[in-house]
Structure formats: structure tokens, C-alpha cells
Design an enzyme around this catalytic site. Structure first.
Site, PDB file in Angstrom:
ATOM      1  CG  ASP A 144      -1.990   1.040   1.163  1.00  0.00           C
ATOM      2  OD1 ASP A 144      -1.979   1.849   0.215  1.00  0.00           O
ATOM      3  OD2 ASP A 144      -2.848   1.054   2.063  1.00  0.00           O
ATOM      4  CG  ASP A 145      -0.092   4.672   0.102  1.00  0.00           C
ATOM      5  OD1 ASP A 145      -0.917   4.279  -0.744  1.00  0.00           O
ATOM      6  OD2 ASP A 145      -0.394   5.430   1.042  1.00  0.00           O
ATOM      7  CB  CYS A 151      -6.367   2.845  -1.226  1.00  0.00           C
ATOM      8  SG  CYS A 151      -4.900   3.487  -0.405  1.00  0.00           S
ATOM      9  NE  ARG A 162      -5.945  -0.945  -1.676  1.00  0.00           N
ATOM     10  CZ  ARG A 162      -4.949  -1.552  -1.033  1.00  0.00           C
ATOM     11  NH1 ARG A 162      -5.099  -2.799  -0.632  1.00  0.00           N
ATOM     12  NH2 ARG A 162      -3.838  -0.902  -0.758  1.00  0.00           N
ATOM     13  CE  LYS A 165      -6.013   0.297   2.101  1.00  0.00           C
ATOM     14  NZ  LYS A 165      -5.223   1.526   2.092  1.00  0.00           N
ATOM     15  CG  HIS A 190      -9.762   1.053   1.275  1.00  0.00           C
ATOM     16  ND1 HIS A 190      -8.766   1.997   1.237  1.00  0.00           N
ATOM     17  CD2 HIS A 190     -10.877   1.703   1.712  1.00  0.00           C
ATOM     18  CE1 HIS A 190      -9.229   3.152   1.641  1.00  0.00           C
ATOM     19  NE2 HIS A 190     -10.509   2.996   1.939  1.00  0.00           N
ATOM     20  CB  SER A 227      -6.435   3.601   4.963  1.00  0.00           C
ATOM     21  OG  SER A 227      -6.571   3.482   3.574  1.00  0.00           O
ATOM     22  CG  HIS A 275      -1.867   3.902   4.035  1.00  0.00           C
ATOM     23  ND1 HIS A 275      -2.206   4.711   5.091  1.00  0.00           N
ATOM     24  CD2 HIS A 275      -2.683   4.250   3.020  1.00  0.00           C
ATOM     25  CE1 HIS A 275      -3.200   5.512   4.720  1.00  0.00           C
ATOM     26  NE2 HIS A 275      -3.504   5.260   3.466  1.00  0.00           N
ATOM     27  CG  ASP A 318      -2.387   0.994  -2.999  1.00  0.00           C
ATOM     28  OD1 ASP A 318      -1.190   1.319  -2.825  1.00  0.00           O
ATOM     29  OD2 ASP A 318      -3.315   1.456  -2.299  1.00  0.00           O
ATOM     30  CG  ASN A 319      -1.662   4.444  -4.122  1.00  0.00           C
ATOM     31  OD1 ASN A 319      -2.683   3.980  -3.627  1.00  0.00           O
ATOM     32  ND2 ASN A 319      -0.701   4.974  -3.373  1.00  0.00           N
ATOM     33  CE  LYS A 345      -2.714   7.530  -1.016  1.00  0.00           C
ATOM     34  NZ  LYS A 345      -2.734   6.944   0.337  1.00  0.00           N
TER      35      LYS A 345
HETATM   36 MG    MG Z   1      -2.622   3.148  -1.362  1.00  0.00          MG
END
Ligand code: MG
Length: 464
Positions: A35-36, A75, A79, A132, A134, A157, A231, A283-284, A304
Site C-alpha cells: 500500500d503506497d 487505494c 484495488r 487491507k 478497502h 486504511s 501506508h 496499489d499506487n 500518490k
Molecule cells: Mg494506497
């Protein structure tokens, strides 16, 4: 869209008798999703300080993509795209009023969407998710309602403070089940812990993932392992805290790398390496506004939240010893959108009868052919900001991810050559009007396919 779902189910039944069900024809799949985590955050992507020996080994034994994209810059939509093979504009997870589902939202991924887990489950796969989600955290939106047999994780998150207000129409549930709004740990669809100690999250997720693999070693299985980190707020266990030469952010990435090592070691120890395809991605891009607690996009611009390359181009490492050639650096464009059609092909599963935006990239993975992608589209929410064809990328609108600036519309669009100008610094629009025309035609073709879904989008979109 229900009739489409029915048509797809019938297609599955029709295809079943003619496709062999032997385990050898159906590889296991594991998707590890950070994540991130930025394009420049791993050793094998050039980070000079963060130590990622397990991911580096994964890349050395597999294929590392240099132009791999998430289909969104934040996010929730990214996904949704990973699991459906569809741009978020198509799957209902990109409403302009929200870019991620907050923990006081009542919505989630529309039930009509066909997820990779549902598709593989129909082909006899055991399906599990750890981490996660989301894509909606009320019980009716959790992974068990989208094709996953098992779920253990935090449903949104890790920075979402306990929500002060109930989602409209769900006040009673909110009052009776307050833990759903307090960064909980969930098993199945039930909260088992509110606000767990996040220092242990990576370790606990990893134990669950290892257990799932061992339990289903006779296969086939699909494990979607989506980490909470890096994240913010950052957390790492005592084994990693204060250890990385790259500081706290480095500690967190190095613990994720340890986790990848545990998963791959488990696959090897169970004798599954030659029938398990593993993907690592993010994810980003990195959340740059958090300074030293945010990651790095390496040579890419921004991070992001933006549709500059740093927001959406992410690491993409595919590993399948004996099938994917070792040590290959793949420079063709590919995206998380491609995961569903590619895995479906490898599993012998019929594709859903809806418009997919991903393509089968197995020819790239096996080094037997080139990609089929015509163009790639960069959305922010439900607005198309940029489009890429070949090495050329046109920006129609630009805006930094989280900066104070207002969106800036460009007419003519900005035009960058990503081969010669990876940092998107030198606008070449005046030199190449023919390229802009070609991209404009691709955008129009894409928009034509969206017309039928725009009206449905309004109906199926989650409550913000
Ligand atoms: Mg993210």
C-alpha cells in the site's frame, strides 16, 4: 448487470466438461500487494539504501516489469481494478465524490462485479484474502461476499480514525457495532479486534498467509495478500524498528520484504514453486506529503494521488520458476488490469462477459510475444486526466497529488515521450500534432465503450 452475471455462470458450466480439472493444469496464484509503496522503494528498482534481498531474489528468479501500472492513483479504485480487470470508471469504485471509501461509508464494490476470486472459485480454487480490503467494510461488502472463502485483515486504511458519524440509513448498525469504524481486524465478516497494535500487523498477516498456503498445498489456490503498509502511520515490529539505514520508512519496507521471503520460502518448502505464480506490486505511488515517512517514486514525477507517472507506475515482479524465465527485465507496458484476464487464461477459466480493460499478458510473462495494449488511461476519480500510446503520454489535465494547486486543463494537451523523458519535463506537443491526434482517437474509442456504463455507474456507485 445481473443478466451478464448469469450469462457468465452459464459460460462456466458450458466450459467445464471440456477443460481438464487436473491440478497440474491449474497453477496456484498469489498476489502480494503493498500500500503506497513507490516505484523507487526496492533494491531491485534502484533504491540505494533500503535492503530488499527477498524481493531482489524474486526479481532475479522471475520477471521485473519497468512499466507496470496500477489503474488508479489511490487505494480503493486501484484495488477494484486489480480484482475486476476493469477501470474503476467501469466498476463503480471511482465516484467523483470520493476517491477512497472512508470508514463512515456504507458502500462497496457492486455485487454484480465479477472478481478474480469468484472467477477462480468457479474453477475449483480455494480462495483466501489477507490484509487491507478497502472495497467496503460493512459485513455485506467484505471479501467473503466477493468470492473469498477466507478473510483476515483490516478492512480499510490504517489512518482512519474512529468515524464520528454513522453512514446514512445504517445508524442502528453503527450504534450496535461500533468496532467496524475503529480500524478493526476482521475474520470472515466479524470484527475480532478493534484498533489492534499495528506493530504486529505485518507479522500477523504473514502468519495467516503462510497458514493458508500450507492448508491448501494440494491446490489449486488463490491468495490475495494486501499489506497495510507502508501506508502511514508507519509501524514495524521490534525485529525491524531502527534497523534500516533508510530510517523508519526503510524499516517498514524491510519487514515487508521479510514477509515476501516467508511466503516464497513456504511455497518452496511445500514443493509448490513450479506450480505457483506470484505477483508483487503496489496499489499506487508513494505518499510524498509525508516527507521522510513517504516513499520514493525514483526517477518518476510526483506520487500518490496524481496521474503523473509517480502516482501510478509501480513495481511489478512476476515469479513462477520453470515457466517465467529468470532474470528478465520486461520493458513492455502492463497493468494490474491484466491480472484477471491473464490468470483466467492460465487457470482455464472463461472470461466474464463484461467489458474488460485488461489483456492477457501471458505472452509477455513467458517471453513468447508482445503485449496487445493499444493505450493506457490515467484517471483521477471519474475524470480522464491523461492517456498513453506507445512511449507517448498526453496530459489533458494535471494536478499534483495533494498539493494546494487547482487542476489545470491543457489545450492542446501536454505531450511527453516517456522513453526519452522519464521525468515528464519536456513538452513536445508543438512538434508532434499527429501523435496528439492518434491519442485523441484512442480516447474517443475508449469513451465510446464507456457510454453504456455511465448511466449504470450512477445506480451502482457506493454511497459516499
Ligand atoms: Mg494506497
Amino acid at each position: 448487470m445481473l443478466h451478464l452475471r448469469l450469462a457468465w455462470a452459464l459460460a462456466v458450466l458450458a466450459a467445464a466438461p471440456v477443460v481438464a480439472f487436473g491440478a497440474e493444469t491449474r497453477p496456484n496464484f498469489i498476489v502480494i500487494y503493498a500500500d503506497d509503496l513507490g516505484y523507487g522503494d526496492l533494491g531491485c528498482y534502484g533504491h540505494p539504501m533500503i535492503r530488499t534481498p527477498h524481493l531482489d531474489r524474486m526479481a532475479a528468479e522471475g520477471m521485473r516489469f519497468t512499466q507496470f501500472y496500477s489503474a488508479a492513483e489511490v487505494c480503493t479504485p486501484s484495488r477494484a481494478a486489480l480484482l475486476t480487470g476493469r477501470y474503476p470508471i467501469r466498476n463503480g469504485m471511482c465516484h467523483s465524490q470520493f476517491r477512497v471509501l472512508r470508514n463512515n461509508a456504507a458502500g462497496g464494490l457492486p455485487r454484480e462485479e465479477i472478481t478474480l476470486a469468484e472467477l477462480l472459485k468457479q474453477r475449483g480454487y480455494a480462495t483466501g484474502m489477507v490484509g487491507k480490503w478497502h472495497l467496503g467494510h460493512l459485513p455485506e461488502h467484505l471479501p467473503p461476499h466477493h468470492g473469498f472463502d477466507d478473510y483476515f485483515g483490516m478492512p480499510y486504511s490504517n489512518d482512519m480514525l474512529p468515524a464520528p458519524d454513522a453512514p446514512k440509513g445504517r445508524e442502528k448498525f453503527f450504534a450496535e457495532n461500533p468496532a467496524y469504524w475503529r480500524t478493526p481486524l476482521i475474520r470472515g465478516t466479524n470484527v475480532i479486534e478493534a484498533q489492534p497494535d499495528q506493530r504486529f500487523l505485518t507479522r500477523r498477516y504473514t502468519e495467516e498467509a503462510v497458514r493458508f498456503i500450507r492448508t491448501h498445498k494440494n491446490g489449486p489456490f488463490f491468495l490475495y495478500f494486501a499489506h497495510t503498509f507502508p501506508h502511514v502511520p508507519l509501524f514495524a515490529s521490534a525485529d525491524f524498528r531502527g534497523k534500516s539505514p533508510a530510517g523508519f520508512y526503510g524499516d517498514v519496507i524491510e519487514e515487508l520484504d521479510w514477509s515476501v521471503g516467508r511466503v516464497l520460502d513456504t511455497v518452496r518448502a511445500q514443493g509448490l514453486a513450479e506450480r505457483t505464480l506470484v505477483l508483487f506490486s503496489s496499489d499506487n505511488g508513494p505518499w510524498l506529503i509525508f516527507n521522510h515517512h513517504g516513499g520514493s517514486a525514483g526517477p518518476l514525477r510526483e506520487g500518490k494521488g496524481s496521474t503523473w507517472e509517480g502516482g501510478m507506475r509501480v513495481p511489478g515482479i512476476f515469479w513462477w520458476p520453470g515457466r517465467i524465465p529468470a532474470g528478465v527485465v520486461q520493458r513492455e507496458v502492463a497493468a494490474t488490469l491484466d491480472v484477471l484476464p491473464t490468470f483466467a487464461k492460465l487457470a482455464g477459466a472463461p472470461l466474464p462477459t463484461v467489458t474488460l480493460d485488461g489483456v492477457d499478458i501471458s505472452p509477455l510473462l513467458f517471453n513468447t510475444g508482445r503485449g496487445e495494449r493499444d493505450a493506457f488511461f490515467y484517471y483521477r476519480g471519474d475524470v480522464l486526466f491523461a492517456a498513453r500510446m506507445g512511449e507517448w503520454k498526453a496530459h489533458f489535465i494535471t494536478r499534483s497529488g495533494y498539493g494546494p494547486d487547482q487542476p489545470e486543463t491543457h489545450d492542446p494537451p501536454l505531450l511527453f515521450h516517456l522513453g526519452e523523458d522519464l521525468g515528464e519535463r519536456f513538452n513536445r506537443a508543438a512538434e508532434h500534432p499527429e501523435v496528439l491526434e492518434r491519442i485523441a482517437r484512442a480516447v474517443q474509442r475508449h469513451r465510446d465503450t464507456l457510454e453504456p456504463v455511465r448511466s449504470q455507474l450512477v445506480e451502482t456507485v457506493a454511497t459516499p
